[in-house]
Design a protein around this motif. Structure first.
Motif, short mmCIF file in Angstrom:
data_model
loop_
_atom_site.label_atom_id
_atom_site.label_comp_id
_atom_site.label_asym_id
_atom_site.label_seq_id
_atom_site.Cartn_x
_atom_site.Cartn_y
_atom_site.Cartn_z
N PRO A 14 0.49 -1.42 -0.35
CA PRO A 14 0.02 0.14 0.21
C PRO A 14 0.63 0.80 0.14
N VAL A 32 -5.96 3.08 5.07
CA VAL A 32 -5.46 2.32 4.00
C VAL A 32 -5.68 2.71 2.55
N ASP A 34 -4.12 2.14 -0.97
CA ASP A 34 -3.07 0.55 -1.40
C ASP A 34 -2.76 1.49 -2.97
N ASN A 35 -3.24 2.18 -4.03
CA ASN A 35 -2.68 2.12 -5.20
C ASN A 35 -3.65 2.78 -5.59
N TYR A 57 -6.04 -3.00 5.00
CA TYR A 57 -5.28 -3.24 4.53
C TYR A 57 -5.66 -4.40 2.99
N ALA A 60 -9.36 -2.94 1.39
CA ALA A 60 -8.05 -2.02 0.33
C ALA A 60 -7.77 -2.86 -0.88
N ARG A 61 -6.68 -3.70 -0.69
CA ARG A 61 -5.61 -4.01 -1.87
C ARG A 61 -6.97 -4.99 -2.76
N THR A 64 -8.41 -2.35 -5.39
CA THR A 64 -7.35 -2.14 -6.23
C THR A 64 -7.84 -2.98 -7.39
N GLY A 77 -8.55 2.19 -2.30
CA GLY A 77 -8.09 2.12 -0.39
C GLY A 77 -9.79 1.33 0.28
#
Ligand code: NAD
Length: 369
Positions: A14, A32, A34-35, A57, A60-61, A64, A77
């Motif tokens: 992240p 978070v 992330d990207n 996290y 959030a991933r 993404t 996020g």
């Protein structure tokens, strides 16, 4: 005990993990981001008493990947506020406003609704910081749960996968685990394609009706506070037995990990469309593949809500949101299933490969300093 703050770091993120504490309001929260290679991150604000940084996290991933898979101009996020999702509205509003103030400068994160927050919360956030999605109609929103954006996307995914899964929606028998916003609307849109709901559950119990429930009556009953287990058609069953109900389509639309190695062998469906996030363990998905049961992965099939949110953010209409969901999910499901066949992969692994490729390409367009 010392915790390595970079223990989650990999090739995608992240990018930021922010802990927020406000002694004045009692706010404890984590954000978070992330990207953001494809654009500012969209992801919900969850209020729960027991959420961890790791869970934030992972969520959030997931955003993404979901946003990349859907081809949105947004990264992923998520944020979590430690609190009681059933707290009185004023108390929740105080925490939500305190959180919004704290993230005002984090402009590459656009908050949306999630468990414990709703469109009113998003209106409160937008009022303070000028950005949020999943807003009420009165302030330019498209109420995604009211129109059934995610349930609609599930029905699109199932329609697009018919040839791969060797089933027909017309005449198909459907089981929905979790008759809430996603599950109810999925059943409704599938009924329009000729399918029949034969098994259903909510947090208070389950019911089956091999001849098919009268869907409009069941929806009215549920909306007026009843549990599906008390409905006057079919018979009450143990929620755990829903997995073995004879059907073509099975839709998990409640909690994570409901399909596991210990229960999935009784599954009789031809296809599972994942309305909930991570409703099956990796072992269960491998077993389902061995049983020739097709799985439509969560972050491809349940993207209707975030696609709707992105259309809202870019000032599109409700009609455009539905058309975009149909276009993106229909196309992506076919792409994922074709890649899965070509590369001999599980659909989830094919989807991950496609999403990761897109993010990696988006990252090459970013300046490095
Ligand atoms: P919801 O609260 O409207 O509905 C959830 C339903 O599941 C309720 O009927 C509840 O009674 C039932 N339920 C809870 N625990 C259960 C259990 N143990 N067994 C059977 N039923 C149970 O929530 P929703 O918005 O429909 O979301 C459902 C799932 O889909 C969640 O995992 C959510 O993260 C995911 N999801 C939702 C959206 C969306 O747009 N709402 C988008 C993507 C993913």
């Amino acid at each position: 005990m010392s915790i390595d703050p970079f223990s989650f770091a990999d090739d995608l993120g992240p990018e930021k993990v922010i802990h927020i504490y406000d002694p004045a309001t009692g706010l404890k929260a984590v954000l978070v981001v992330d990207n953001v290679a494809a654009g500012p991150a969209i992801g919900g604000i969850r209020i729960a008493p027991d959420v961890t940084v790791e869970e934030c996290y992972r969520l959030a991933r997931a955003m993404t990947l979901k946003n990349a898979m859907a081809g949105l101009a947004h990264g992923g996020g998520k944020s979590v506020i430690i609190g009681d999702p059933r707290a009185p509205a004023e108390e929740k509003a105080r925490l939500v406003r305190s959180f919004a103030r704290a993230i005002a400068q984090i402009e590459d994160y656009i908050p949306g609704p999630d468990m414990g927050t709703n469109e009113t919360s998003m209106a409160q956030v937008k009022d303070l910081i000028g950005r949020a999605v999943g807003l009420p109609r009165e302030v330019g929103g498209i109420p995604l749960d009211e129109i059934g954006a995610t349930g609609f996307g599930i029905s699109v995914a199932l329609e697009a996968a018919q040839d791969h899964g060797n089933y027909q929606l017309s005449g198909a028998r459907v089981v929905v685990q979790g008759f809430g916003s996603v599950g109810m609307h999925a059943a409704r849109f599938l009924a329009e394609k000729g399918a029949t709901l034969v098994g259903v559950s909510d947090s208070r119990g389950a019911r089956t009706c091999p001849g098919g429930f009268t869907l409009d009556r069941l929806i009215d009953f549920k909306r007026t506070g009843g549990s599906v287990s008390e409905f006057d058609e079919g018979e009450a069953v143990d929620g755990a037995d829903l997995v073995g109900v004879d059907c073509e389509v099975w839709i998990p639309a409640a909690r994570p990990d409901v399909l596991r190695a210990d229960n999935v062998k009784t599954m009789r469906a031809k296809v599972i469309a994942q309305g909930a996030n991570i409703p099956a363990t990796p072992e269960a998905e491998a077993l389902l593949a061995e049983m020739s049961i097709l799985v439509l992965p969560d972050f491809v099939a349940n993207a209707g809500g975030v696609i709707c949110a992105a259309v809202e953010y870019h000032q599109g209409s409700e009609a455009q949101a539905l058309t975009t969901i149909e276009d993106k999910i229909g196309t992506n499901i076919v792409a994922v299933l074709e890649r899965a066949v070509a590369d001999k992969l599980l659909p989830r692994h094919a989807a991950l490969a496609i999403a990761r490729d897109r993010i990696a390409t988006a990252m090459t367009f970013r300046r490095t300093f």
